[in-house]
Design a protein around this motif. Structure first.
Motif, PDB file in Angstrom:
ATOM      1  N   PRO A 135      -5.681  12.381  -0.051  1.00 61.55           N
ATOM      2  CA  PRO A 135      -4.693  11.357  -0.395  1.00 61.55           C
ATOM      3  C   PRO A 135      -5.313  10.198  -1.178  1.00 61.55           C
ATOM      4  N   VAL A 136      -4.550   9.680  -2.112  1.00 62.95           N
ATOM      5  CA  VAL A 136      -4.965   8.521  -2.912  1.00 62.95           C
ATOM      6  C   VAL A 136      -4.010   7.372  -2.606  1.00 62.95           C
ATOM      7  N   VAL A 137      -4.537   6.290  -2.078  1.00 64.63           N
ATOM      8  CA  VAL A 137      -3.708   5.136  -1.731  1.00 64.63           C
ATOM      9  C   VAL A 137      -3.723   4.137  -2.876  1.00 64.63           C
ATOM     10  N   GLU A 138      -2.527   3.783  -3.342  1.00 69.08           N
ATOM     11  CA  GLU A 138      -2.388   2.741  -4.361  1.00 69.08           C
ATOM     12  C   GLU A 138      -2.117   1.413  -3.656  1.00 69.08           C
ATOM     13  N   SER A 139      -2.675   0.338  -4.183  1.00 69.17           N
ATOM     14  CA  SER A 139      -2.484  -0.961  -3.536  1.00 69.17           C
ATOM     15  C   SER A 139      -2.227  -2.052  -4.566  1.00 69.17           C
ATOM     16  N   ARG A 140      -1.408  -3.010  -4.154  1.00 74.97           N
ATOM     17  CA  ARG A 140      -1.152  -4.210  -4.952  1.00 74.97           C
ATOM     18  C   ARG A 140      -1.235  -5.408  -4.014  1.00 74.97           C
ATOM     19  N   LYS A 141      -1.885  -6.463  -4.462  1.00 75.97           N
ATOM     20  CA  LYS A 141      -2.054  -7.649  -3.628  1.00 75.97           C
ATOM     21  C   LYS A 141      -1.834  -8.887  -4.486  1.00 75.97           C
ATOM     22  N   VAL A 142      -0.909  -9.738  -4.058  1.00 73.93           N
ATOM     23  CA  VAL A 142      -0.583 -10.939  -4.817  1.00 73.93           C
ATOM     24  C   VAL A 142      -0.598 -12.139  -3.875  1.00 73.93           C
ATOM     25  N   PHE A 182      -7.889  -1.411   6.402  1.00 73.11           N
ATOM     26  CA  PHE A 182      -7.244  -0.890   7.613  1.00 73.11           C
ATOM     27  C   PHE A 182      -5.963  -0.133   7.252  1.00 73.11           C
ATOM     28  N   TRP A 183      -5.117  -0.756   6.420  1.00 72.51           N
ATOM     29  CA  TRP A 183      -3.856  -0.108   6.065  1.00 72.51           C
ATOM     30  C   TRP A 183      -4.066   1.051   5.098  1.00 72.51           C
ATOM     31  N   GLU A 184      -5.075   0.967   4.245  1.00 71.04           N
ATOM     32  CA  GLU A 184      -5.386   2.093   3.365  1.00 71.04           C
ATOM     33  C   GLU A 184      -5.791   3.312   4.187  1.00 71.04           C
ATOM     34  N   ARG A 185      -6.626   3.118   5.184  1.00 73.15           N
ATOM     35  CA  ARG A 185      -7.049   4.239   6.034  1.00 73.15           C
ATOM     36  C   ARG A 185      -5.880   4.772   6.854  1.00 73.15           C
ATOM     37  N   THR A 186      -5.010   3.876   7.307  1.00 67.75           N
ATOM     38  CA  THR A 186      -3.833   4.321   8.055  1.00 67.75           C
ATOM     39  C   THR A 186      -2.977   5.257   7.207  1.00 67.75           C
ATOM     40  N   LEU A 187      -2.742   4.899   5.956  1.00 70.74           N
ATOM     41  CA  LEU A 187      -1.941   5.755   5.074  1.00 70.74           C
ATOM     42  C   LEU A 187      -2.666   7.051   4.739  1.00 70.74           C
ATOM     43  N   PHE A 199       0.860  -1.183   0.000  1.00 73.28           N
ATOM     44  CA  PHE A 199       0.000   0.000   0.000  1.00 73.28           C
ATOM     45  C   PHE A 199       0.896   1.233   0.000  1.00 73.28           C
ATOM     46  N   MET A 200       0.597   2.206  -0.867  1.00 70.81           N
ATOM     47  CA  MET A 200       1.455   3.382  -1.021  1.00 70.81           C
ATOM     48  C   MET A 200       0.625   4.653  -1.106  1.00 70.81           C
ATOM     49  N   VAL A 201       1.172   5.731  -0.551  1.00 64.06           N
ATOM     50  CA  VAL A 201       0.558   7.040  -0.695  1.00 64.06           C
ATOM     51  C   VAL A 201       1.663   8.057  -0.957  1.00 64.06           C
ATOM     52  N   ARG A 202       1.348   9.070  -1.766  1.00 66.06           N
ATOM     53  CA  ARG A 202       2.345  10.070  -2.159  1.00 66.06           C
ATOM     54  C   ARG A 202       2.173  11.365  -1.371  1.00 66.06           C
ATOM     55  N   VAL A 203       3.324  11.924  -0.955  1.00 64.91           N
ATOM     56  CA  VAL A 203       3.349  13.244  -0.324  1.00 64.91           C
ATOM     57  C   VAL A 203       4.429  14.063  -1.023  1.00 64.91           C
ATOM     58  N   PRO A 204       4.353  15.394  -1.004  1.00 67.25           N
ATOM     59  CA  PRO A 204       5.329  16.218  -1.723  1.00 67.25           C
ATOM     60  C   PRO A 204       6.748  16.061  -1.164  1.00 67.25           C
ATOM     61  N   ALA A 205       7.692  15.672  -2.018  1.00 67.65           N
ATOM     62  CA  ALA A 205       9.068  15.465  -1.571  1.00 67.65           C
ATOM     63  C   ALA A 205       9.730  16.775  -1.149  1.00 67.65           C
ATOM     64  N   ALA A 206       9.300  17.883  -1.756  1.00 69.28           N
ATOM     65  CA  ALA A 206       9.897  19.172  -1.404  1.00 69.28           C
ATOM     66  C   ALA A 206       9.618  19.551   0.046  1.00 69.28           C
ATOM     67  N   GLU A 207       8.519  19.047   0.585  1.00 66.24           N
ATOM     68  CA  GLU A 207       8.128  19.377   1.956  1.00 66.24           C
ATOM     69  C   GLU A 207       8.483  18.280   2.954  1.00 66.24           C
ATOM     70  N   HIS A 208       8.586  17.038   2.476  1.00 68.70           N
ATOM     71  CA  HIS A 208       8.795  15.916   3.393  1.00 68.70           C
ATOM     72  C   HIS A 208       9.746  14.892   2.772  1.00 68.70           C
ATOM     73  N   SER A 209      10.954  14.794   3.307  1.00 65.24           N
ATOM     74  CA  SER A 209      11.901  13.790   2.841  1.00 65.24           C
ATOM     75  C   SER A 209      11.509  12.418   3.393  1.00 65.24           C
ATOM     76  N   PRO A 210      12.008  11.339   2.804  1.00 66.12           N
ATOM     77  CA  PRO A 210      11.699  10.006   3.336  1.00 66.12           C
ATOM     78  C   PRO A 210      12.048   9.851   4.813  1.00 66.12           C
ATOM     79  N   ASP A 211      13.213  10.343   5.220  1.00 65.57           N
ATOM     80  CA  ASP A 211      13.594  10.245   6.632  1.00 65.57           C
ATOM     81  C   ASP A 211      12.602  10.970   7.528  1.00 65.57           C
ATOM     82  N   GLU A 212      12.157  12.143   7.096  1.00 64.45           N
ATOM     83  CA  GLU A 212      11.210  12.917   7.893  1.00 64.45           C
ATOM     84  C   GLU A 212       9.869  12.206   8.002  1.00 64.45           C
ATOM     85  N   VAL A 213       9.440  11.583   6.919  1.00 61.01           N
ATOM     86  CA  VAL A 213       8.161  10.851   6.944  1.00 61.01           C
ATOM     87  C   VAL A 213       8.238   9.686   7.918  1.00 61.01           C
TER      88      VAL A 213
END
Length: 251
Positions: A199-206, A182-187, A54-68
């Motif tokens: 926010p738009v959550v992308e999901s993949r399930k295999v 549950f995880w979509e709402r968490t993101l 499950f993935m969600v996008r936030v602006p990189a200019a405002e939030h680096s991966p470490d900060e997230v």
């Protein structure tokens, strides 16, 4: 040649030490069903094995991966959907720590199932949970963030099996999708605190293994869901027994 960044822990520092039995500093309003239990991963689960991302996008200019990731760790319980509670250990989300959880066995249930997780890995880029005996899932769940173009991607990735035949049956009849939601709402909740209005959550399930591992059907004896159900059913009898015992005491 590989170099190590001085501001990041080594892999060895990020991993929890092996333990035979779990213990915790977390304080729950419910019941601690985790202390004294072992951890179990997907290899020791019963049901079909799923890999979920499950993935969600936030602006990189405002939030680096470490900060997230730092923000996620610091306020982890607040991002969970209503009806579920995460009791963090005193040291927070660090390797080797055990958190306690109260979650409904099915969405909307007023009854809560008590369980927990072990933090098996944590650094500035990610952290990973492993489930104990009795949890509904035998799983590894990794929370991470990374850069992609103009975005920082916050991600939850789980490799999981249901722990026992009863939970597997519930997955067939809708609990699998409820777990995804549950995880979509968490993101979604995480992204909103980082300034993403819609926010738009992308999901993949295999399904990576369709087999059911019948040799682990006996996991049901540890099931927090079964113990919760038994406790709920027998509660009136236990209450009546306490009343009779209390009433028979001399004044």
């Amino acid at each position: 040649m590989t170099t190590t960044r001085p501001d990041r822990p080594s892999d060895a520092e990020g991993w929890a030490r092996p333990v035979d039995k779990l213990s915790t500093t977390a304080i729950t309003r419910g019941v601690d069903t985790v202390t004294g239990r072992r951890v179990v991963g997907p290899v020791q689960g019963f049901g079909q094995m799923w890999q979920k991302t499950f993935m969600v996008r936030v602006p990189a200019a405002e939030h680096s991966p470490d900060e997230v990731v730092a923000h996620w760790k610091a306020a982890f319980p607040t991002f969970w959907p209503k009806g579920s509670t995460f009791y963090a250990p005193l040291a927070g989300i660090t390797p080797g720590e055990v958190a306690l959880l109260e979650v409904p066995p099915v969405p909307g249930s007023p009854v809560k199932m008590s369980t927990g997780i072990l933090v098996i890995y944590a650094d500035r880029e990610s952290f990973t949970f492993m489930t104990p005996e009795g949890h509904a899932l035998s799983a590894w769940i990794t929370f991470s963030a990374y850069g992609e173009g103009d975005d920082t991607i916050a991600q939850v990735q789980a490799l999981e099996r249901t722990s026992d035949p009863l939970i597997e049956l519930s997955y067939i009849f809708g609990a699998n999708r409820a777990n995804d939601r549950f995880w979509e709402r968490t993101l979604e909740n995480l992204a909103k605190t980082l300034g993403v209005e819609a926010p738009v959550v992308e999901s993949r399930k295999v399904c990576v293994d369709k087999r059911r591992q019948w040799k682990y059907a006996g996991n049901v004896r540890h099931s927090a869901a079964v113990n919760m159900a038994v406790g709920t059913v027998t509660a009136p009898a236990r209450w009546a027994r306490r009343r009779r015992t209390g009433g028979s005491r001399p004044g």
